[in-house]
Design a protein around this motif. Structure first.
Motif, mmCIF file in Angstrom:
data_model
loop_
_atom_site.group_PDB
_atom_site.id
_atom_site.type_symbol
_atom_site.label_atom_id
_atom_site.label_comp_id
_atom_site.label_asym_id
_atom_site.label_seq_id
_atom_site.Cartn_x
_atom_site.Cartn_y
_atom_site.Cartn_z
ATOM 1 N N LYS A 19 0.817 -1.217 0.044
ATOM 2 C CA LYS A 19 -0.248 0.087 0.120
ATOM 3 C C LYS A 19 0.824 1.255 -0.171
ATOM 4 O O LYS A 19 1.810 1.344 0.980
ATOM 5 C CB LYS A 19 -0.962 0.050 1.278
ATOM 6 N N PHE A 26 0.911 5.938 6.910
ATOM 7 C CA PHE A 26 0.537 5.042 8.024
ATOM 8 C C PHE A 26 1.350 5.202 9.389
ATOM 9 O O PHE A 26 2.300 5.984 9.132
ATOM 10 C CB PHE A 26 0.842 3.456 7.571
ATOM 11 N N TRP A 28 3.130 3.269 12.300
ATOM 12 C CA TRP A 28 3.539 1.807 12.650
ATOM 13 C C TRP A 28 3.471 1.691 14.040
ATOM 14 O O TRP A 28 3.398 2.885 14.955
ATOM 15 C CB TRP A 28 4.942 1.611 12.257
ATOM 16 N N SER A 34 4.970 6.471 7.969
ATOM 17 C CA SER A 34 5.258 5.783 6.505
ATOM 18 C C SER A 34 4.477 5.982 5.525
ATOM 19 O O SER A 34 3.186 5.841 5.608
ATOM 20 C CB SER A 34 5.583 4.392 6.578
ATOM 21 N N TYR A 37 3.605 0.621 3.163
ATOM 22 C CA TYR A 37 3.051 -0.517 4.315
ATOM 23 C C TYR A 37 3.181 -1.726 3.397
ATOM 24 O O TYR A 37 2.457 -1.860 2.405
ATOM 25 C CB TYR A 37 1.729 -0.210 4.689
ATOM 26 N N CYS A 38 3.447 -2.663 3.977
ATOM 27 C CA CYS A 38 3.606 -4.221 3.417
ATOM 28 C C CYS A 38 2.553 -5.057 4.267
ATOM 29 O O CYS A 38 2.806 -5.242 5.541
ATOM 30 C CB CYS A 38 4.953 -4.644 3.482
ATOM 31 N N ASP A 39 1.523 -5.361 3.884
ATOM 32 C CA ASP A 39 0.642 -6.257 4.538
ATOM 33 C C ASP A 39 0.609 -7.438 3.989
ATOM 34 O O ASP A 39 -0.123 -8.133 3.538
ATOM 35 C CB ASP A 39 -0.955 -5.821 4.186
ATOM 36 N N SER A 127 10.465 -4.524 10.900
ATOM 37 C CA SER A 127 10.681 -2.850 10.676
ATOM 38 C C SER A 127 11.843 -2.394 11.400
ATOM 39 O O SER A 127 13.195 -2.401 11.096
ATOM 40 C CB SER A 127 9.347 -2.125 10.899
ATOM 41 N N TYR A 155 12.179 -4.311 5.857
ATOM 42 C CA TYR A 155 12.445 -3.069 5.352
ATOM 43 C C TYR A 155 13.720 -2.790 4.989
ATOM 44 O O TYR A 155 14.335 -1.882 4.508
ATOM 45 C CB TYR A 155 11.719 -1.807 6.119
ATOM 46 N N TYR A 177 12.367 -4.300 0.963
ATOM 47 C CA TYR A 177 11.714 -3.202 0.358
ATOM 48 C C TYR A 177 12.420 -2.923 -0.951
ATOM 49 O O TYR A 177 11.880 -2.680 -1.823
ATOM 50 C CB TYR A 177 12.098 -1.904 1.269
#
Length: 211
Positions: A19, A26, A28, A34, A37-39, A127, A155, A177
């Motif tokens: 995202k 976002f 965290w 940030s 975002y990695c879901d 992260s 990341y 990332y």
């Protein structure tokens, strides 16, 4: 970027697990803001991809930590992946809470570990590395040896790399990332106008200001 990093990055992008919200960043758990975002927990909803993650994590465990006695998942995101990997490898499984539960046995680690067991920790995302290494500390306090950690995604922040080095924990990941961003740019998932924002954030994520 190796083949696995690129392949898994493509798979994450295909299910829109990445995202981008440069104008509405976002927040965290660390408090960092940030635009990215990695879901990757979304992989659980796709059977073929779920099996891919399970098999690739299990392969990394066997290739790098063949002496493993048990698998530990970090709550809550890595509980399902950890359990799937432990089942595939026919190993004991436990999971580590972020804090002891406030009732019953007040466990921090759920499940049974025997003293001196060699444990591989499974994590979904790295992260800052703070919560992941707290799990490592809990397992070590329980009298076991953490021989490594395998995560789906990182990341790759210097603060995390330094933390893992100081904790003497070998970390392996399916992707990262840099790999995700490279693939995203190649397929047009990321707009060119967003790249400067992402690069600026990446330089100093702890102090990045969307404004």
């Amino acid at each position: 970027m190796n083949a696995l990093e690129s392949l898994f990055a493509e798979k994450l992008l295909k299910i829109k697990a990445i995202k981008l919200q440069p104008k509405n960043p976002f927040t965290w758990a660390s408090g960092w803001k940030s635009p990215f975002y990695c879901d990757n927990r979304k992989t659980l909803s796709y059977p073929a991809l779920r099996n891919f993650v399970k098999c690739e994590i299990a392969r990394l465990v066997l290739e790098n930590f063949p002496e493993v006695d048990a698998i530990a998942g970090v709550a809550t995101g890595a509980i399902p992946q950890g359990a799937l990997v432990a089942d595939l490898l026919n190993l004991p499984f436990v999971y580590v809470r972020s804090k002891p539960k406030d009732h019953g046995l007040e466990n921090l680690i759920e499940g049974d570990l025997r003293p001196n067991m060699k444990v591989v920790v499974i994590e979904d995302l790295i992260s800052t590395g703070g919560s992941s290494l707290k799990a490592v500390e809990a397992i070590r306090r329980d009298g076991c040896e953490v021989i490594g950690m395998v995560a789906s995604y990182t990341y790759g922040f210097p603060v995390a790399e330094q933390a893992f080095k100081e904790a003497n924990v070998k970390l392996l990941t399916l992707t990262n990332y840099e790999a995700v961003l490279k693939v995203a740019v190649n397929i047009g998932y990321v707009d060119q106008e967003d790249i400067p924002t992402l690069n600026e954030w990446r330089k100093d994520p702890a102090h990045w200001d969307a404004k």
